[in-house]
Motif scaffolding. Structure first.
Motif, PDB file in Angstrom:
ATOM      1  N   MET A 144      42.378  46.510  38.576  1.00 16.50           N
ATOM      2  CA  MET A 144      43.800  46.406  38.893  1.00 16.50           C
ATOM      3  C   MET A 144      44.023  45.582  40.158  1.00 16.50           C
ATOM      4  O   MET A 144      45.010  44.855  40.278  1.00 16.50           O
ATOM      5  CB  MET A 144      44.429  47.790  39.009  1.00 16.50           C
ATOM      6  CG  MET A 144      44.573  48.502  37.673  1.00 16.50           C
ATOM      7  SD  MET A 144      45.304  50.156  37.804  1.00 16.50           S
ATOM      8  CE  MET A 144      46.974  49.778  38.349  1.00 16.50           C
ATOM      9  N   TYR A 145      43.112  45.700  41.115  1.00 15.21           N
ATOM     10  CA  TYR A 145      43.234  44.923  42.345  1.00 15.21           C
ATOM     11  C   TYR A 145      42.996  43.439  42.064  1.00 15.21           C
ATOM     12  O   TYR A 145      43.693  42.572  42.614  1.00 15.21           O
ATOM     13  CB  TYR A 145      42.257  45.439  43.405  1.00 15.21           C
ATOM     14  CG  TYR A 145      42.565  46.859  43.817  1.00 15.21           C
ATOM     15  CD1 TYR A 145      43.418  47.128  44.886  1.00 15.21           C
ATOM     16  CD2 TYR A 145      42.026  47.940  43.121  1.00 15.21           C
ATOM     17  CE1 TYR A 145      43.714  48.430  45.251  1.00 15.21           C
ATOM     18  CE2 TYR A 145      42.320  49.235  43.473  1.00 15.21           C
ATOM     19  CZ  TYR A 145      43.169  49.488  44.533  1.00 15.21           C
ATOM     20  OH  TYR A 145      43.468  50.775  44.882  1.00 15.21           O
ATOM     21  N   ARG A 146      42.042  43.150  41.206  1.00 17.98           N
ATOM     22  CA  ARG A 146      41.815  41.756  40.818  1.00 17.98           C
ATOM     23  C   ARG A 146      43.046  41.196  40.109  1.00 17.98           C
ATOM     24  O   ARG A 146      43.404  40.025  40.283  1.00 17.98           O
ATOM     25  CB  ARG A 146      40.591  41.645  39.915  1.00 17.98           C
ATOM     26  CG  ARG A 146      39.275  41.973  40.605  1.00 17.98           C
ATOM     27  CD  ARG A 146      38.083  41.515  39.762  1.00 17.98           C
ATOM     28  NE  ARG A 146      36.824  41.978  40.320  1.00 17.98           N
ATOM     29  CZ  ARG A 146      36.162  43.047  39.917  1.00 17.98           C
ATOM     30  NH1 ARG A 146      36.636  43.785  38.916  1.00 17.98           N
ATOM     31  NH2 ARG A 146      35.017  43.400  40.479  1.00 17.98           N
ATOM     32  N   GLU A 147      43.690  42.026  39.308  1.00  8.55           N
ATOM     33  CA  GLU A 147      44.908  41.616  38.605  1.00  8.55           C
ATOM     34  C   GLU A 147      46.005  41.249  39.607  1.00  8.55           C
ATOM     35  O   GLU A 147      46.769  40.297  39.400  1.00  8.55           O
ATOM     36  CB  GLU A 147      45.389  42.751  37.699  1.00  8.55           C
ATOM     37  CG  GLU A 147      46.597  42.416  36.858  1.00  8.55           C
ATOM     38  CD  GLU A 147      46.248  41.843  35.501  1.00  8.55           C
ATOM     39  OE1 GLU A 147      47.187  41.458  34.787  1.00  8.55           O
ATOM     40  OE2 GLU A 147      45.059  41.777  35.151  1.00  8.55           O
ATOM     41  N   ALA A 148      46.089  41.997  40.698  1.00 10.87           N
ATOM     42  CA  ALA A 148      47.108  41.719  41.710  1.00 10.87           C
ATOM     43  C   ALA A 148      46.870  40.369  42.376  1.00 10.87           C
ATOM     44  O   ALA A 148      47.819  39.627  42.670  1.00 10.87           O
ATOM     45  CB  ALA A 148      47.120  42.829  42.761  1.00 10.87           C
ATOM     46  N   VAL A 149      45.602  40.057  42.609  1.00 11.19           N
ATOM     47  CA  VAL A 149      45.261  38.803  43.277  1.00 11.19           C
ATOM     48  C   VAL A 149      45.339  37.622  42.302  1.00 11.19           C
ATOM     49  O   VAL A 149      45.887  36.559  42.623  1.00 11.19           O
ATOM     50  CB  VAL A 149      43.857  38.895  43.916  1.00 11.19           C
ATOM     51  CG1 VAL A 149      43.453  37.558  44.528  1.00 11.19           C
ATOM     52  CG2 VAL A 149      43.832  40.003  44.975  1.00 11.19           C
ATOM     53  N   ASP A 150      44.806  37.803  41.113  1.00 15.18           N
ATOM     54  CA  ASP A 150      44.765  36.752  40.105  1.00 15.18           C
ATOM     55  C   ASP A 150      44.725  37.439  38.737  1.00 15.18           C
ATOM     56  O   ASP A 150      43.794  38.212  38.478  1.00 15.18           O
ATOM     57  CB  ASP A 150      43.517  35.883  40.302  1.00 15.18           C
ATOM     58  CG  ASP A 150      43.426  34.729  39.313  1.00 15.18           C
ATOM     59  OD1 ASP A 150      44.471  34.363  38.744  1.00 15.18           O
ATOM     60  OD2 ASP A 150      42.318  34.212  39.111  1.00 15.18           O
ATOM     61  N   PRO A 151      45.721  37.298  37.893  1.00 14.99           N
ATOM     62  CA  PRO A 151      46.662  36.190  37.827  1.00 14.99           C
ATOM     63  C   PRO A 151      47.998  36.377  38.550  1.00 14.99           C
ATOM     64  O   PRO A 151      48.786  35.436  38.601  1.00 14.99           O
ATOM     65  CB  PRO A 151      46.920  36.063  36.325  1.00 14.99           C
ATOM     66  CG  PRO A 151      46.818  37.477  35.828  1.00 14.99           C
ATOM     67  CD  PRO A 151      45.737  38.117  36.670  1.00 14.99           C
ATOM     68  N   LEU A 152      48.308  37.579  39.080  1.00 18.61           N
ATOM     69  CA  LEU A 152      49.638  37.768  39.657  1.00 18.61           C
ATOM     70  C   LEU A 152      49.850  36.901  40.898  1.00 18.61           C
ATOM     71  O   LEU A 152      50.970  36.508  41.208  1.00 18.61           O
ATOM     72  CB  LEU A 152      49.858  39.251  40.000  1.00 18.61           C
ATOM     73  CG  LEU A 152      51.317  39.693  40.121  1.00 18.61           C
ATOM     74  CD1 LEU A 152      52.075  39.417  38.834  1.00 18.61           C
ATOM     75  CD2 LEU A 152      51.397  41.174  40.471  1.00 18.61           C
ATOM     76  N   THR A 171      39.779  50.786  48.773  1.00 19.94           N
ATOM     77  CA  THR A 171      39.596  49.624  47.909  1.00 19.94           C
ATOM     78  C   THR A 171      40.578  48.518  48.284  1.00 19.94           C
ATOM     79  O   THR A 171      40.215  47.338  48.328  1.00 19.94           O
ATOM     80  CB  THR A 171      39.767  50.009  46.435  1.00 19.94           C
ATOM     81  OG1 THR A 171      38.864  51.067  46.119  1.00 19.94           O
ATOM     82  CG2 THR A 171      39.481  48.825  45.523  1.00 19.94           C
ATOM     83  N   GLY A 172      41.811  48.902  48.561  1.00 23.97           N
ATOM     84  CA  GLY A 172      42.802  47.913  48.968  1.00 23.97           C
ATOM     85  C   GLY A 172      42.380  47.158  50.220  1.00 23.97           C
ATOM     86  O   GLY A 172      42.510  45.931  50.300  1.00 23.97           O
ATOM     87  N   ARG A 173      41.838  47.882  51.200  1.00 22.83           N
ATOM     88  CA  ARG A 173      41.372  47.229  52.429  1.00 22.83           C
ATOM     89  C   ARG A 173      40.195  46.304  52.133  1.00 22.83           C
ATOM     90  O   ARG A 173      40.085  45.228  52.716  1.00 22.83           O
ATOM     91  CB  ARG A 173      40.990  48.291  53.461  1.00 22.83           C
ATOM     92  CG  ARG A 173      42.168  49.087  53.982  1.00 22.83           C
ATOM     93  CD  ARG A 173      41.770  50.023  55.118  1.00 22.83           C
ATOM     94  NE  ARG A 173      42.901  50.873  55.479  1.00 22.83           N
ATOM     95  CZ  ARG A 173      43.058  52.130  55.073  1.00 22.83           C
ATOM     96  NH1 ARG A 173      42.117  52.683  54.297  1.00 22.83           N
ATOM     97  NH2 ARG A 173      44.119  52.825  55.416  1.00 22.83           N
ATOM     98  N   ARG A 174      39.326  46.732  51.221  1.00 26.23           N
ATOM     99  CA  ARG A 174      38.174  45.909  50.871  1.00 26.23           C
ATOM    100  C   ARG A 174      38.612  44.578  50.247  1.00 26.23           C
ATOM    101  O   ARG A 174      37.962  43.548  50.451  1.00 26.23           O
ATOM    102  CB  ARG A 174      37.262  46.677  49.916  1.00 26.23           C
ATOM    103  CG  ARG A 174      35.894  46.050  49.741  1.00 26.23           C
ATOM    104  CD  ARG A 174      34.913  47.009  49.095  1.00 26.23           C
ATOM    105  NE  ARG A 174      35.262  47.365  47.728  1.00 26.23           N
ATOM    106  CZ  ARG A 174      35.665  48.556  47.326  1.00 26.23           C
ATOM    107  NH1 ARG A 174      35.784  49.555  48.208  1.00 26.23           N
ATOM    108  NH2 ARG A 174      35.951  48.803  46.060  1.00 26.23           N
ATOM    109  N   PHE A 175      39.723  44.604  49.533  1.00 24.34           N
ATOM    110  CA  PHE A 175      40.268  43.376  48.954  1.00 24.34           C
ATOM    111  C   PHE A 175      41.083  42.576  49.965  1.00 24.34           C
ATOM    112  O   PHE A 175      41.522  41.466  49.648  1.00 24.34           O
ATOM    113  CB  PHE A 175      41.127  43.701  47.722  1.00 24.34           C
ATOM    114  CG  PHE A 175      40.346  43.773  46.442  1.00 24.34           C
ATOM    115  CD1 PHE A 175      40.327  42.710  45.559  1.00 24.34           C
ATOM    116  CD2 PHE A 175      39.612  44.906  46.122  1.00 24.34           C
ATOM    117  CE1 PHE A 175      39.608  42.769  44.382  1.00 24.34           C
ATOM    118  CE2 PHE A 175      38.884  44.984  44.937  1.00 24.34           C
ATOM    119  CZ  PHE A 175      38.866  43.907  44.062  1.00 24.34           C
TER     120      PHE A 175
END
Length: 200
Positions: A144-152, A171-175
């Motif tokens: 879900m975090y990857r989705e937030a970064v790409d493609p969103l 996890t959010g901080r790690r991203f």
């Protein structure tokens, strides 16, 4: 500069209490509440991952918990577990007026996603949503975090992320998201961190 808000729903925008609904759904003699909750959570995770349909979820819950009512009755009980966090609703309205991009970010089923959109007008202010039942992944993992970064396309350093789960916040901080672990009991702490990040 913060340009985006990535916001969890449960115990952030909406407080929730599954207990009353669970006690009404659990009609199986001798089934302890903790065991009933474990059964419900198992099927909840499947529907929130998009691996079962809402109809299959409701049938499984009725069977596991011995609920004698209809699927519609079970659904009504399962839906109605939320209370609006008025303090957060006020902040969201302000963020919308200021032109921030607002994105929902939640482990959620189609049942609850449809219900909260109907019941709470605050969700009409969000521009986009990343929901687990659409991505096929939970926030416990990274998808879900990857989705937030790409493609969103959310730039983590320009995104203020709110969640009530310490593990999700880690996890959010790690991203690289500007991350706040939210508690309704410490709403003032959120206001302080928003101010420090330049968000009004």
């Amino acid at each position: 500069m913060i340009r985006n808000i990535l916001c969890d729903i449960g115990n952030v925008i909406l407080f929730f209490d599954l207990g009353p609904a669970l006690r009404r759904l659990n009609q199986r003699p001798g089934l302890a509440e903790a065991d009933a909750l474990a059964r419900l959570v198992h099927h909840r995770d499947l529907v929130e991952l998009g691996r079962t349909t809402p109809a299959e979820f409701l049938d499984a819950v009725r069977s596991e918990l011995g609920f004698p009512g209809t699927a519609a009755e079970a659904c009504a009980l399962y839906e109605d577990i939320f209370t609006l966090n008025e303090a957060m609703a006020g902040l969201i309205a302000g963020w919308k007026r200021s032109g921030l991009r607002l994105v929902l970010f939640s482990n959620i089923s189609p049942i609850h996603a449809d219900f909260i959109e109907r019941r709470f007008p605050v969700f009409g202010q969000f521009d986009e949503a990343i929901f687990s039942f659409r991505t096929g992944d939970l926030k416990l993992h990274n998808g879900m975090y990857r989705e937030a970064v790409d493609p969103l396309g959310l730039e983590p350093a320009a995104t203020f992320y709110l969640d009530d789960s310490p593990a999700n916040c880690a996890t959010g901080r790690r991203f690289g998201f500007v991350t706040h672990e939210y508690s309704g009991l410490r709403h003032a702490a959120l206001l302080a961190e928003l101010a420090a990040a330049g968000v009004r």
